[in-house]
Design a protein around this motif. Structure first.
Motif, PDB file in Angstrom:
ATOM      1  N   SER A 148      35.503  47.942  20.264  1.00 42.54           N
ATOM      2  CA  SER A 148      34.841  49.234  20.116  1.00 42.54           C
ATOM      3  C   SER A 148      34.329  49.807  21.438  1.00 42.54           C
ATOM      4  N   HIS A 149      34.644  49.155  22.540  1.00 36.40           N
ATOM      5  CA  HIS A 149      34.223  49.703  23.835  1.00 36.40           C
ATOM      6  C   HIS A 149      35.455  49.959  24.695  1.00 36.40           C
ATOM      7  N   THR A 150      35.439  51.065  25.415  1.00 38.79           N
ATOM      8  CA  THR A 150      36.576  51.332  26.303  1.00 38.79           C
ATOM      9  C   THR A 150      36.153  51.093  27.752  1.00 38.79           C
ATOM     10  N   GLY A 151      37.129  51.081  28.643  1.00 36.22           N
ATOM     11  CA  GLY A 151      36.826  51.012  30.080  1.00 36.22           C
ATOM     12  C   GLY A 151      36.560  49.614  30.597  1.00 36.22           C
ATOM     13  N   ILE A 152      36.753  48.613  29.748  1.00 37.36           N
ATOM     14  CA  ILE A 152      36.445  47.242  30.196  1.00 37.36           C
ATOM     15  C   ILE A 152      37.444  46.785  31.264  1.00 37.36           C
ATOM     16  N   ALA A 153      38.731  47.071  31.033  1.00 43.79           N
ATOM     17  CA  ALA A 153      39.745  46.662  32.011  1.00 43.79           C
ATOM     18  C   ALA A 153      39.478  47.340  33.346  1.00 43.79           C
ATOM     19  N   THR A 154      39.124  48.634  33.304  1.00 37.90           N
ATOM     20  CA  THR A 154      38.868  49.370  34.553  1.00 37.90           C
ATOM     21  C   THR A 154      37.713  48.732  35.319  1.00 37.90           C
ATOM     22  N   THR A 155      36.623  48.407  34.601  1.00 39.88           N
ATOM     23  CA  THR A 155      35.483  47.774  35.281  1.00 39.88           C
ATOM     24  C   THR A 155      35.907  46.431  35.872  1.00 39.88           C
ATOM     25  N   MET A 156      36.707  45.677  35.106  1.00 39.49           N
ATOM     26  CA  MET A 156      37.151  44.370  35.599  1.00 39.49           C
ATOM     27  C   MET A 156      37.963  44.536  36.892  1.00 39.49           C
ATOM     28  N   PHE A 157      38.932  45.444  36.856  1.00 36.11           N
ATOM     29  CA  PHE A 157      39.824  45.590  38.022  1.00 36.11           C
ATOM     30  C   PHE A 157      39.054  46.115  39.229  1.00 36.11           C
ATOM     31  N   SER A 158      38.140  47.082  39.008  1.00 33.56           N
ATOM     32  CA  SER A 158      37.437  47.650  40.163  1.00 33.56           C
ATOM     33  C   SER A 158      36.437  46.633  40.739  1.00 33.56           C
ATOM     34  N   LYS A 217      40.460  39.977  24.509  1.00 34.51           N
ATOM     35  CA  LYS A 217      40.467  39.243  25.782  1.00 34.51           C
ATOM     36  C   LYS A 217      41.276  39.975  26.851  1.00 34.51           C
ATOM     37  N   ILE A 218      40.797  39.933  28.086  1.00 32.98           N
ATOM     38  CA  ILE A 218      41.620  40.386  29.223  1.00 32.98           C
ATOM     39  C   ILE A 218      41.637  39.241  30.224  1.00 32.98           C
ATOM     40  N   GLY A 242      35.061  35.664  41.892  1.00 30.93           N
ATOM     41  CA  GLY A 242      35.478  36.600  40.831  1.00 30.93           C
ATOM     42  C   GLY A 242      34.638  36.438  39.573  1.00 30.93           C
ATOM     43  N   VAL A 243      34.445  35.203  39.124  1.00 30.76           N
ATOM     44  CA  VAL A 243      33.690  34.974  37.883  1.00 30.76           C
ATOM     45  C   VAL A 243      32.253  35.472  38.057  1.00 30.76           C
ATOM     46  N   ARG A 244      31.656  35.159  39.198  1.00 25.76           N
ATOM     47  CA  ARG A 244      30.252  35.566  39.407  1.00 25.76           C
ATOM     48  C   ARG A 244      30.118  37.089  39.501  1.00 25.76           C
ATOM     49  N   ALA A 245      31.069  37.728  40.187  1.00 23.93           N
ATOM     50  CA  ALA A 245      31.004  39.195  40.328  1.00 23.93           C
ATOM     51  C   ALA A 245      31.141  39.850  38.951  1.00 23.93           C
TER      52      ALA A 245
END
Ligand code: ADP
Ligand code: ASP
Ligand code: MG
Length: 420
Positions: free
Chosen positions: A351-361, A379-380, A392-395
């Protein structure tokens, strides 16, 4: 009869003092009026030591003999815990997997439980005993001893919970519950009060070794609720439930990483039907699990096929792929054993969008290059160079607001953090 399964991991039975402590806890559950079935791992370090001995004899020990060696660790811990219980006036009997029997298929090193005979267990419970069963092991119909894969005692516990229709299945371990990330590399990770079995399945399959993936699969399939608890502190731990809660879900429930994968690319394969099945057929026949797969057709109509496998099966996979290359007309084989996978998991993704974008940025801002991406409904996952996994995990943990504000940030993780 109300049966409770109590499983103690390696650290929780890692010394005589800890075995005594586990015995105290079991006796308390028994005096609360439950019938108790205990499942144990080998004492911490024992399974690794046995594997080390075997590999000093042969770099690739015979799987049957390796199972014979590896399964002995649990036989020691069950006997010691039963002795402690009997000493303290709580009647107990220990059993190996083959004595029960816990019947598995024939795949040595990662056998699957097929059935459990509960007669002996129920009879002993009826007679007032605590039944202490060796985790991680079983026996085939032909009488061969098998093991269930690393961390397999969790699966023994859940399989027993399903077979005995237990009221509760408690997994005692060395952390206070399932957390938003591995506390060994994210000091600000927080305990999750509850998590759906579906999310836990994704976290475990993405490398969160707090529960073995097959244990979660079993729990999901048979609707067994699990509780992950600390064997050192009295805390409520985490409930893993097959029912979803009605509360609004956060975007991300947890972050997992896996540094045990390797990447194989077959380049320049003429684009014809059947290529994928020719490559993956022999790999499946060798019981090798393939994780991510990416196939690309280039401008020249040739295909590049990239996939990841567990590092323990990397060399075997390379040999199988090399064999098939002439048949499919492939030009080149490229491989990389130094990769890591980072995964974000959460039913809130629906139900949330933009998760992939936040992850990649977030990863880009840290200068981390993404080599592969795969997504599921909740999952992504991305593949990155192994050296960036902690960063990466901490960020990402910070970017998705998962940090516990009371825990100061740490710049570097302890040396052994990523060793299993
Ligand atoms: P046991 O010996 O009790 O089975 P394991 O070592 O198999 O214990 O699993 C517990 C470990 O899992 C913890 O010490 C922790 O480092 C690691 N872990 C990884 N991801 C998580 C997570 N999301 N939550 C809690 N622990 C995690
Ligand atoms: N002793 C086995 C291992 O170290 C099984 C377990 O601990 O669950 O993998
Ligand atoms: Mg474990």
């Amino acid at each position: 009869m109300s049966i409770v399964i109590e499983k103690f991991g390696g650290t929780s039975v890692g010394s005589i003092e800890r075995i005594n402590k586990a015995a105290e806890r079991v006796a308390r559950t028994k005096s609360d009026g439950y019938d108790v079935v205990v499942v144990l791992s080998a004492m911490a370090g024992d399974t690794n030591r046995l594997i080390d001995l075997a590999t000093q004899i042969h770099p690739n020990p015979d799987p049957r003999e390796l199972d014979m060696a590896m399964s002995t660790g649990e036989q020691i811990s069950i006997a010691l815990l039963s002795m402690a219980l009997n000493r303290d006036g709580c009647k107990a009997k220990s059993y190996t997997g083959s004595q029960i029997p816990i019947v598995t298929d024939k795949v040595h090193g990662k056998a699957r439980v097929q059935r459990i005979n509960s007669d002996r267990i129920l009879k002993d419970l009826d007679d007032g005993y605590v039944v202490v069963i060796a985790g991680f092991q079983g026996i085939t119909d032909c009488g061969e001893i098998t093991t269930l894969g690393r961390g397999g005692s969790d699966t023994t516990a859940v399989a027993l919970a399903a077979a005995l229709e237990a009221t509760e299945c408690r997994i005692y371990t060395d952390v206070d519950g399932v957390m938003t990330a591995d506390p060994r590399i994210v000091p600000g990770a927080q305990i999750l009060e509850r998590i759906t079995a579906e999310e836990m399945l994704e976290l475990s399959s993405s490398g969160a070794k707090v529960l073995q993936i097959r244990a979660v699969e079993f729990a999901y399939k048979y609707g067994v609720d699990l509780r992950v608890l600390s064997s050192f502190h009295d805390v409520a731990g985490t409930l893993i439930s097959s029912k979803e809660s009605n509360m609004e879900q956060p975007k991300i429930t947890g972050i997992a990483y896996n540094v045990n994968e390797a990447k194989i690319t077959v380049r320049g394969v003429p684009d014809r039907p059947g290529v994928a099945s020719k490559v993956f057929g022999p790999i499946a026949e060798a019981h090798i699990n393939v994780d991510m797969i990416i196939q690309n057709v280039g401008m020249d109509n040739n295909t590049d096929l990239t996939f990841t496998v567990d590092r323990s099966e990397y060399q075997k996979s390379l040999v199988l792929v090399e064999k098939i290359m002439p048949e499919i007309g492939a030009q080149e084989l490229v491989s990389n054993g130094n990769i890591a996978k980072i995964s974000l998991v959460g039913v809130g993704m629906r139900s949330h969008t933009g998760i992939a974008t936040t992850m990649f940025s977030t990863l880009a801002a840290e200068g981390i290059n993404i080599q592969m991406i795969s997504t599921s409904e909740i999952k992504i996952s991305v593949i990155v160079d192994e050296k960036y996994v902690e960063l990466g995990v901490r960020a990402l943990h910070t970017a998705f607001g998962l940090d516990d504000a009371n825990v100061p940030k740490r710049e570097t993780a302890p040396q052994q953090a990523l060793q299993s």
